[in-house]
Motif scaffolding. Structure first.
Motif, PDB file in Angstrom:
ATOM      1  N   ASN A 190       0.813  -1.727   0.230  1.00  0.00           N
ATOM      2  CA  ASN A 190       0.536  -0.038   0.594  1.00  0.00           C
ATOM      3  C   ASN A 190       1.391   1.551  -0.144  1.00  0.00           C
ATOM      4  O   ASN A 190       1.738   1.323   0.586  1.00  0.00           O
ATOM      5  CB  ASN A 190      -0.740  -0.090   1.319  1.00  0.00           C
ATOM      6  CG  ASN A 190      -0.265  -0.224   2.627  1.00  0.00           C
ATOM      7  OD1 ASN A 190       0.889   0.160   2.319  1.00  0.00           O
ATOM      8  ND2 ASN A 190      -0.656  -1.049   3.756  1.00  0.00           N
ATOM      9  N   GLY A 225      -0.770  -4.427  -4.007  1.00  0.00           N
ATOM     10  CA  GLY A 225      -1.990  -4.038  -3.404  1.00  0.00           C
ATOM     11  C   GLY A 225      -3.214  -3.088  -3.917  1.00  0.00           C
ATOM     12  O   GLY A 225      -2.216  -1.703  -4.668  1.00  0.00           O
ATOM     13  N   VAL A 226      -4.237  -3.276  -4.209  1.00  0.00           N
ATOM     14  CA  VAL A 226      -4.841  -2.662  -4.902  1.00  0.00           C
ATOM     15  C   VAL A 226      -6.242  -1.487  -3.785  1.00  0.00           C
ATOM     16  O   VAL A 226      -7.439  -1.406  -4.043  1.00  0.00           O
ATOM     17  CB  VAL A 226      -5.637  -2.711  -5.821  1.00  0.00           C
ATOM     18  CG1 VAL A 226      -4.610  -3.153  -6.910  1.00  0.00           C
ATOM     19  CG2 VAL A 226      -6.348  -4.139  -5.322  1.00  0.00           C
ATOM     20  N   ASP A 227      -5.620  -1.861  -2.473  1.00  0.00           N
ATOM     21  CA  ASP A 227      -6.443  -1.493  -1.283  1.00  0.00           C
ATOM     22  C   ASP A 227      -6.811   0.099  -1.267  1.00  0.00           C
ATOM     23  O   ASP A 227      -7.896   0.891  -0.882  1.00  0.00           O
ATOM     24  CB  ASP A 227      -6.612  -2.138  -0.179  1.00  0.00           C
ATOM     25  CG  ASP A 227      -7.102  -4.195  -0.471  1.00  0.00           C
ATOM     26  OD1 ASP A 227      -8.175  -3.774  -1.276  1.00  0.00           O
ATOM     27  OD2 ASP A 227      -6.788  -4.658   0.727  1.00  0.00           O
ATOM     28  N   ARG A 249      -2.334  -8.595  -8.920  1.00  0.00           N
ATOM     29  CA  ARG A 249      -3.051  -7.543  -8.038  1.00  0.00           C
ATOM     30  C   ARG A 249      -3.579  -8.635  -6.296  1.00  0.00           C
ATOM     31  O   ARG A 249      -4.062  -9.305  -6.665  1.00  0.00           O
ATOM     32  CB  ARG A 249      -4.984  -7.029  -8.228  1.00  0.00           C
ATOM     33  CG  ARG A 249      -4.397  -6.450  -9.681  1.00  0.00           C
ATOM     34  CD  ARG A 249      -5.582  -5.879 -10.208  1.00  0.00           C
ATOM     35  NE  ARG A 249      -5.010  -4.140 -11.215  1.00  0.00           N
ATOM     36  CZ  ARG A 249      -5.194  -5.164 -12.139  1.00  0.00           C
ATOM     37  NH1 ARG A 249      -4.287  -5.298 -12.488  1.00  0.00           N
ATOM     38  NH2 ARG A 249      -4.889  -3.649 -13.267  1.00  0.00           N
ATOM     39  N   SER A 251      -6.265  -8.004  -2.280  1.00  0.00           N
ATOM     40  CA  SER A 251      -6.859  -7.400  -1.865  1.00  0.00           C
ATOM     41  C   SER A 251      -7.087  -7.706  -0.598  1.00  0.00           C
ATOM     42  O   SER A 251      -7.547  -8.913  -0.367  1.00  0.00           O
ATOM     43  CB  SER A 251      -8.518  -7.147  -2.632  1.00  0.00           C
ATOM     44  OG  SER A 251      -8.288  -6.062  -1.359  1.00  0.00           O
ATOM     45  N   LYS A 253      -9.934  -6.271   1.104  1.00  0.00           N
ATOM     46  CA  LYS A 253     -11.355  -5.792   1.439  1.00  0.00           C
ATOM     47  C   LYS A 253     -12.151  -6.293   0.606  1.00  0.00           C
ATOM     48  O   LYS A 253     -13.513  -6.162   0.669  1.00  0.00           O
ATOM     49  CB  LYS A 253     -11.056  -4.710   0.777  1.00  0.00           C
ATOM     50  CG  LYS A 253     -10.410  -3.460   2.112  1.00  0.00           C
ATOM     51  CD  LYS A 253     -10.730  -2.365   1.556  1.00  0.00           C
ATOM     52  CE  LYS A 253     -10.467  -1.619   2.443  1.00  0.00           C
ATOM     53  NZ  LYS A 253     -10.049   0.546   2.411  1.00  0.00           N
ATOM     54  N   ARG A 254     -11.845  -6.667  -0.928  1.00  0.00           N
ATOM     55  CA  ARG A 254     -12.731  -7.152  -2.192  1.00  0.00           C
ATOM     56  C   ARG A 254     -12.287  -8.239  -2.814  1.00  0.00           C
ATOM     57  O   ARG A 254     -11.581  -8.598  -3.035  1.00  0.00           O
ATOM     58  CB  ARG A 254     -13.091  -6.181  -2.863  1.00  0.00           C
ATOM     59  CG  ARG A 254     -12.058  -5.728  -3.579  1.00  0.00           C
ATOM     60  CD  ARG A 254     -12.719  -4.322  -3.823  1.00  0.00           C
ATOM     61  NE  ARG A 254     -10.863  -3.629  -4.220  1.00  0.00           N
ATOM     62  CZ  ARG A 254     -10.815  -3.480  -5.672  1.00  0.00           C
ATOM     63  NH1 ARG A 254     -11.373  -4.016  -6.854  1.00  0.00           N
ATOM     64  NH2 ARG A 254      -9.457  -2.592  -6.514  1.00  0.00           N
ATOM     65  N   LEU A 256     -11.419 -10.428  -5.909  1.00  0.00           N
ATOM     66  CA  LEU A 256     -10.667  -9.155  -7.236  1.00  0.00           C
ATOM     67  C   LEU A 256     -10.888 -10.878  -8.357  1.00  0.00           C
ATOM     68  O   LEU A 256     -10.757 -11.727  -8.080  1.00  0.00           O
ATOM     69  CB  LEU A 256      -9.329  -9.735  -7.270  1.00  0.00           C
ATOM     70  CG  LEU A 256      -8.687  -8.127  -6.526  1.00  0.00           C
ATOM     71  CD1 LEU A 256      -7.454  -8.463  -5.806  1.00  0.00           C
ATOM     72  CD2 LEU A 256      -9.817  -7.330  -6.646  1.00  0.00           C
ATOM     73  N   SER A 261      -7.728 -12.518  -3.564  1.00  0.00           N
ATOM     74  CA  SER A 261      -7.488 -12.111  -1.863  1.00  0.00           C
ATOM     75  C   SER A 261      -8.013 -12.863  -0.783  1.00  0.00           C
ATOM     76  O   SER A 261      -8.784 -13.986  -0.708  1.00  0.00           O
ATOM     77  CB  SER A 261      -9.116 -11.102  -2.746  1.00  0.00           C
ATOM     78  OG  SER A 261      -9.247 -11.661  -3.845  1.00  0.00           O
ATOM     79  N   GLN A 293      -5.620  -8.177   3.306  1.00  0.00           N
ATOM     80  CA  GLN A 293      -3.644  -7.648   2.367  1.00  0.00           C
ATOM     81  C   GLN A 293      -2.609  -8.378   3.159  1.00  0.00           C
ATOM     82  O   GLN A 293      -1.678  -8.726   1.386  1.00  0.00           O
ATOM     83  CB  GLN A 293      -3.636  -6.098   3.036  1.00  0.00           C
ATOM     84  CG  GLN A 293      -2.928  -5.861   1.507  1.00  0.00           C
ATOM     85  CD  GLN A 293      -2.964  -4.099   1.278  1.00  0.00           C
ATOM     86  OE1 GLN A 293      -2.518  -3.687   2.833  1.00  0.00           O
ATOM     87  NE2 GLN A 293      -3.161  -3.134   0.772  1.00  0.00           N
TER      88      GLN A 293
END
Ligand code: UMA
Ligand code: ADP
Length: 470
Positions: A190, A225-227, A249, A251, A253-254, A256, A261, A293
């Motif tokens: 991040n 990380g794409v959060d 990628r 994540s 949080k969601r 992917l 993830s 993450q």
């Protein structure tokens, strides 16, 4: 220790004699380099230099000495200003004379360029992810060693053949001081604003972080990380610059559709037309989406380095987390005690407040810029706050604004005792006494580790006084 034979007979100046500088000196001397050294804080020179094979006073030259103009390389400690607020005078001198400025990581790579390198950077979560990767590799019998910003100078590590993996936690300062170093598997967790005083701007800080990918080739891997908002921007920038490695990628949080993830304690592997999912069980020791993450990053790094998914999942389940980072300490009746002493700013404390419910929050210490107003959206999770240290009056003012109840306790011991007493009395089905101070420790403690150890001791005392067997 690494013997830096690549620098044999070269004249190398080592500036800064903290733990990385002294380790560098030992390694260069063992490798046959001619060394000179200096540290602006004279007492450090004497304090740390005892372990060296050459008496320190034979190689110390202050910055005015002409010796510094004749070095082939300058090895700069990461804590010394390279560009901002102003370059250190030794940097200005080296730049004027076109002397390469590097750090210990570059020395390691030059000596062992064909070993595998796995690097972890990001604004938060580096140490947790680095330790988790180490734990997974060790559980899977993959030869690896951990070092870097995590507190182990990389030249203190041992040589490894091409089967081994150096797992390196890398700060933006270290990344600014590498050149040819190729990180075969690079993780960027991040990016949020940090160390702006040393980089001059957020844009410069991002550029420093991007250096982890700079020398990567087709066979190398970037785990991103794409959060946070910067994640996708970093990927676009790499693509625009003709990046040829493999980007994966991650994540917390969601889920992917293309990537890896961790959401609600399930790991989703949706990558290269494979769709798998793995139940991670109860992640008591590494809770919260931010740790999701970290887990996604560690899983991805390990699966791309000769490890099978089931073995990784088993290792994740047995990871006990790091001390002082949302560390589960104990459960007494239905109250769980959490030590998050490493949360030395509001952003880090927010993660704890987001993760738990029914919180009896212990906060305060030496205040950082910005206070705790940024936490207002998570204040509703707090049952009561127990304030300590220099920050307690300012924090009390902030809490008044948002009608959060608090008690001024001055010191940690009183805060732990009062928080436990109130949590026991309320007798909720589940509640948490959380030390997540949003402050540095220096007003009352030497460092956050000692503050965290004290918290553990006070919890233990409470348990003993209640007569509960340990
Ligand atoms: N010094 C000077 N002139 C200066 C500034 C410092 O001579 O203008 C001297 C100091 O007197 C001191 C030495 O330089 O003797 C300190 O060097 P350093 O700050 O680079 O510290 P080291 O002890 O070598 O530790 C470094 C990392 N420190 C920093 O990046 C600030 C450690 O990360 C790292 O664990 C260690 O190398 C081993 O690789 C620490 C850190 O705070 C944990 N990192 C920052 C972070 O995580 O946010 C980036
Ligand atoms: P670092 O080494 O980057 O400082 P740590 O793993 O030591 O990170 O964690 C420091 C604090 O940062 C923890 O207390 C936690 O609150 C928070 N944290 C950990 N992982 C993450 C993450 N992936 N994203 C945001 N915050 C995190």
């Amino acid at each position: 220790m690494i013997e830096a034979t690549f620098f044999c007979n070269k004249k190398v100046g080592v500036f800064g004699l903290g733990i990385s500088g002294i380790s560098t000196l030992s390694s260069l001397i063992a490798g046959g380099a001619k060394v000179i050294a200096w540290d602006d804080n004279a007492s450090n020179n004497l304090q740390y230099g005892k372990s060296l094979q050459i008496p320190l006073d034979k190689i110390l030259f202050n910055i005015q000495h002409l010796e510094w103009e004749t070095i082939d390389y300058l090895i700069l400690s990461p804590g010394i200003a390279l560009t901002h607020p102003v370059p250190h005078p030794i940097v200005t001198l080296a730049k004027r004379l076109n002397i390469p400025i590097i750090c210990d990581v570059e020395i390691l790579w030059n000596n062992y360029p064909t070993t595998n390198y796995l690097g972890i950077t990001g604004s938060n979560g580096k140490s947790t992810t680095t330790s988790l990767i180490n734990h997974i590799f060790k559980s899977c019998d993959i030869p690896c060693q951990v070092g870097g910003n995590i507190g182990i100078p990389v030249l203190d590590l041992e040589p490894m053949d091409n089967n081994g993996i150096y797992v390196l936690e890398l700060s933006s300062f270290q990344l600014d001081l590498i050149d040819k170093t190729t990180i075969n598997t690079a993780i960027l967790l991040n990016i949020t604003p940090d160390h702006i005083d040393r980089h001059g701007s957020f844009e410069n800080y991002v550029e420093s972080k991007l250096k982890i990918f700079r020398r990567q080739k087709e066979s190398d891997i970037a785990i991103i990380g794409v959060d946070c908002p910067m994640g996708e921007k970093v990927i676009s920038t790499l693509n625009q610059r003709g990046y040829t490695g493999q980007i994966i990628r991650i994540s917390g949080k969601r889920v992917l559709s293309e990537g890896i993830s961790v959401v609600n304690e399930v790991l989703y592997y949706n990558y290269h037309s494979k769709n798998l999912s793995f139940n991670l069980g109860n992640l008591q020791y590494i809770p919260g989406s931010h740790n999701g993450q970290n887990i996604a990053a560690a899983f991805t790094a390990c699966i791309t380095n000769r490890t099978n998914p089931e073995a990784i999942i088993n290792a994740i389940k047995s990871f006990k987390g790091l001390k002082h980072r949302m560390q589960f300490i104990d459960q007494i009746n239905n109250v769980i005690f959490i030590n998050d002493s490493k949360a030395t700013n509001a952003e880090a404390a927010e993660k704890a407040l987001l993760t738990f419910d029914n919180i009896f929050w212990i906060a305060g210490g030496k205040e950082k810029e910005g206070g705790i107003d940024s936490l207002k959206d998570v204040f509703h999770k707090i049952k009561h706050t127990f304030l300590i240290g220099e920050a307690q009056n300012n924090f009390a003012e902030a809490l008044n604004k948002y009608q959060v109840k608090y008690t001024k306790c001055e010191v940690l011991q009183v805060a732990v005792e009062q928080a436990a007493k109130m949590a026991f009395a309320e007798n909720l089905p589940n509640s948490y006494v959380v030390l997540s101070p949003a402050c540095a420790s220096y007003d009352q403690w030497k460092n956050f580790e000692i503050r965290g150890e004290a918290f553990c001791k006070y919890v233990q005392n409470i348990k003993n006084n209640l007569g509960i067997a340990c």
